[in-house]
Scaffold this active site. Sequence first.
Site, PDB file in Angstrom:
ATOM      1  N   GLU A 134      36.648  34.044  38.310  1.00  0.00           N
ATOM      2  CA  GLU A 134      38.072  34.425  38.320  1.00  0.00           C
ATOM      3  C   GLU A 134      38.617  34.578  36.891  1.00  0.00           C
ATOM      4  O   GLU A 134      39.410  35.481  36.630  1.00  0.00           O
ATOM      5  CB  GLU A 134      38.913  33.406  39.101  1.00  0.00           C
ATOM      6  N   HIS A 137      37.941  37.905  35.605  1.00  0.00           N
ATOM      7  CA  HIS A 137      38.859  38.946  36.095  1.00  0.00           C
ATOM      8  C   HIS A 137      40.041  39.125  35.135  1.00  0.00           C
ATOM      9  O   HIS A 137      40.508  40.234  34.911  1.00  0.00           O
ATOM     10  CB  HIS A 137      39.407  38.584  37.482  1.00  0.00           C
TER      11      HIS A 137
END
Length: 193
Positions: A134, A137
């Site tokens: 994450e 990202h």
Amino acid sequence: MEIVYHPHPALGWKSTPVQRIDSGLRKTVEAMFELMYESKGIGLAANQVALPYRLFIMNATGEPGDKDHEFVFINPEIMKRSGQEEGEEGCLSLPEVYGPVTRSTHITVSAFDLSGNEFVLELEALPARVVQHEADHLDGVMFTDRMAAENKAEIEDVLERFEADFRRNQSGGTIAADDELKKKLRELAETQA
Ligand code: ZN
């Protein structure tokens, strides 16, 4: 709010730090949790819902009612890493695509929660992997960018299919052109600043 798919420009976007933790942001996070559970995910970054902010959520159990395992990471920093292991990853922005990625086994991550309090977590195994995925990202990095060339070659066809679908939707007008999507991301980033 909806999840955007590869190669939406938000997925290659280096996001802006969150400046204000307010009711608007709390609503955004609530909607992200709903979307993540609907999609059977265990993590979701703001980039994946086309918001250019440094924030992601995680529940490594994937259990919607399991509030004890829900985490919100605002402006996260991975401060320490150790060990390495390979594991299979997938991504809600690339449904049905999986591949091996080498990640640190143990990490120490700091972030702010929705009350604006800073916290530090030491994580290992799956939660450590989710946080690394994450956090990537937020820098516009997909797990496929981390795959070894020989493994990535095996999914190249599928990635091309995603790209062709996306471009077709843009030509058909159901998705805006890249320039327009990028303009929107810039505007959103400035709104938060
Ligand atoms: Zn992902």
